[in-house]
Design a protein around this motif. Structure first.
Motif, mmCIF file in Angstrom:
data_model
loop_
_atom_site.group_PDB
_atom_site.id
_atom_site.type_symbol
_atom_site.label_atom_id
_atom_site.label_comp_id
_atom_site.label_asym_id
_atom_site.label_seq_id
_atom_site.Cartn_x
_atom_site.Cartn_y
_atom_site.Cartn_z
ATOM 1 N N CYS A 36 52.836 58.937 40.212
ATOM 2 C CA CYS A 36 53.228 60.297 39.806
ATOM 3 C C CYS A 36 52.035 61.254 39.739
ATOM 4 N N HIS A 37 50.848 60.789 40.047
ATOM 5 C CA HIS A 37 49.634 61.596 39.922
ATOM 6 C C HIS A 37 49.303 62.302 41.237
ATOM 7 N N ASN A 38 48.465 63.305 41.167
ATOM 8 C CA ASN A 38 48.028 64.018 42.369
ATOM 9 C C ASN A 38 47.051 63.186 43.195
ATOM 10 N N LYS A 39 46.308 62.329 42.554
ATOM 11 C CA LYS A 39 45.269 61.528 43.197
ATOM 12 C C LYS A 39 45.860 60.217 43.733
ATOM 13 N N ASP A 40 45.301 59.700 44.828
ATOM 14 C CA ASP A 40 45.711 58.402 45.367
ATOM 15 C C ASP A 40 45.373 57.287 44.372
ATOM 16 N N ALA A 41 46.251 56.309 44.275
ATOM 17 C CA ALA A 41 46.022 55.145 43.413
ATOM 18 C C ALA A 41 45.498 53.991 44.264
ATOM 19 N N GLN A 42 44.408 53.387 43.815
ATOM 20 C CA GLN A 42 43.857 52.205 44.467
ATOM 21 C C GLN A 42 44.478 50.992 43.759
ATOM 22 N N VAL A 43 45.313 50.261 44.482
ATOM 23 C CA VAL A 43 46.105 49.188 43.904
ATOM 24 C C VAL A 43 45.650 47.851 44.496
ATOM 25 N N PHE A 44 45.635 46.820 43.665
ATOM 26 C CA PHE A 44 45.312 45.466 44.102
ATOM 27 C C PHE A 44 46.426 44.534 43.669
ATOM 28 N N ILE A 45 46.929 43.752 44.616
ATOM 29 C CA ILE A 45 48.025 42.821 44.362
ATOM 30 C C ILE A 45 47.499 41.403 44.510
ATOM 31 N N THR A 46 47.751 40.575 43.495
ATOM 32 C CA THR A 46 47.402 39.158 43.545
ATOM 33 C C THR A 46 48.686 38.346 43.517
ATOM 34 N N ILE A 47 48.773 37.365 44.406
ATOM 35 C CA ILE A 47 49.934 36.482 44.497
ATOM 36 C C ILE A 47 49.507 35.103 44.007
ATOM 37 N N TYR A 48 50.209 34.594 42.987
ATOM 38 C CA TYR A 48 49.937 33.273 42.423
ATOM 39 C C TYR A 48 51.008 32.287 42.875
ATOM 40 N N PHE A 49 50.596 31.064 43.166
ATOM 41 C CA PHE A 49 51.502 30.001 43.594
ATOM 42 C C PHE A 49 51.464 28.842 42.607
ATOM 43 N N GLU A 50 52.422 27.944 42.724
ATOM 44 C CA GLU A 50 52.455 26.761 41.871
ATOM 45 C C GLU A 50 51.456 25.702 42.305
ATOM 46 N N ASP A 51 51.176 25.609 43.604
ATOM 47 C CA ASP A 51 50.421 24.455 44.120
ATOM 48 C C ASP A 51 49.294 24.816 45.085
ATOM 49 N N ARG A 52 48.849 26.051 45.058
ATOM 50 C CA ARG A 52 47.762 26.461 45.958
ATOM 51 C C ARG A 52 47.005 27.628 45.340
ATOM 52 N N ASP A 53 45.844 27.914 45.907
ATOM 53 C CA ASP A 53 45.041 29.021 45.407
ATOM 54 C C ASP A 53 45.756 30.351 45.641
ATOM 55 N N PRO A 54 45.501 31.321 44.762
ATOM 56 C CA PRO A 54 46.166 32.632 44.913
ATOM 57 C C PRO A 54 45.600 33.439 46.076
ATOM 58 N N PRO A 59 44.362 44.755 48.863
ATOM 59 C CA PRO A 59 44.238 46.199 48.596
ATOM 60 C C PRO A 59 45.381 47.007 49.209
ATOM 61 N N ILE A 60 45.891 47.952 48.422
ATOM 62 C CA ILE A 60 46.944 48.866 48.844
ATOM 63 C C ILE A 60 46.575 50.248 48.301
ATOM 64 N N VAL A 61 46.823 51.284 49.062
ATOM 65 C CA VAL A 61 46.658 52.656 48.584
ATOM 66 C C VAL A 61 48.041 53.275 48.471
ATOM 67 N N VAL A 62 48.340 53.843 47.302
ATOM 68 C CA VAL A 62 49.580 54.593 47.117
ATOM 69 C C VAL A 62 49.170 56.051 46.943
ATOM 70 N N GLN A 63 49.533 56.862 47.899
ATOM 71 C CA GLN A 63 49.124 58.261 47.887
ATOM 72 C C GLN A 63 49.665 58.981 46.658
ATOM 73 N N GLY A 64 48.965 60.051 46.285
ATOM 74 C CA GLY A 64 49.375 60.853 45.149
ATOM 75 C C GLY A 64 50.759 61.451 45.345
ATOM 76 N N LYS A 65 51.549 61.442 44.252
ATOM 77 C CA LYS A 65 52.900 62.001 44.250
ATOM 78 C C LYS A 65 53.798 61.336 45.309
ATOM 79 N N ARG A 66 53.600 60.028 45.512
ATOM 80 C CA ARG A 66 54.371 59.283 46.517
ATOM 81 C C ARG A 66 54.796 57.929 45.953
ATOM 82 N N SER A 67 55.761 57.322 46.645
ATOM 83 C CA SER A 67 56.129 55.937 46.356
ATOM 84 C C SER A 67 55.837 55.104 47.592
ATOM 85 N N ASN A 68 55.652 53.827 47.376
ATOM 86 C CA ASN A 68 55.355 52.899 48.463
ATOM 87 C C ASN A 68 56.221 51.669 48.262
ATOM 88 N N HIS A 69 57.093 51.381 49.221
ATOM 89 C CA HIS A 69 57.949 50.197 49.167
ATOM 90 C C HIS A 69 57.314 49.125 50.054
#
Length: 124
Positions: A36-54, A59-69
């Motif tokens: 909801c901000h004017n500035k781009d958001a610097q986003v980091f996603i970590t995926i965890y598993f039951e039996d392996r390293d994450p 890295p993902i960028v979500v632009q200001g005043k935008r949504s990202n699916h």
């Protein structure tokens, strides 16, 4: 500056990309991130598993005043992706407060199911 619109740290504990699909729609999962901000958001996603390293800090960028699916099947780090049919959990971190929603379309049966829920926000 906190505007009351979102948090910087989110958890989605139940991830699972259905391995099968029937009919016209492909089974999948998505993370919707709203900035909801004017500035781009610097986003980091970590995926965890039951039996392996994450898969750490995709890295993902979500632009200001935008949504990202983001379809979770499209997330990739060093050529490694989330395999279908494997349980996983998601951590979303951002430099700005964001809003995170998670959805799963399960079309493994003719009577498909769509599930959507908010991520769990963690406050510092």
């Amino acid at each position: 500056m906190y505007t009351g619109k979102g948090e910087t740290h989110w958890i989605i504990p139940d991830g699972y990309i259905p391995p099968l699909s029937t009919g016209e729609l492909l089974s999948h999962e998505s993370i919707c991130i709203l900035n909801c901000h004017n500035k781009d958001a610097q986003v980091f996603i970590t995926i965890y598993f039951e039996d392996r390293d994450p898969l750490e800090r995709i890295p993902i960028v979500v632009q200001g005043k935008r949504s990202n699916h983001l379809r979770t099947s499209s997330l990739e780090l060093n050529g490694e992706k989330i395999p279908a049919g494997v349980p996983y959990s998601i951590e979303v971190e951002s430099d700005l407060p964001i809003i995170v929603q998670y959805s799963r379309l399960d079309s493994t049966q003719p009577g498909l199911a769509l599930m959507s829920t908010m991520g769990y926000p963690l406050r510092a």
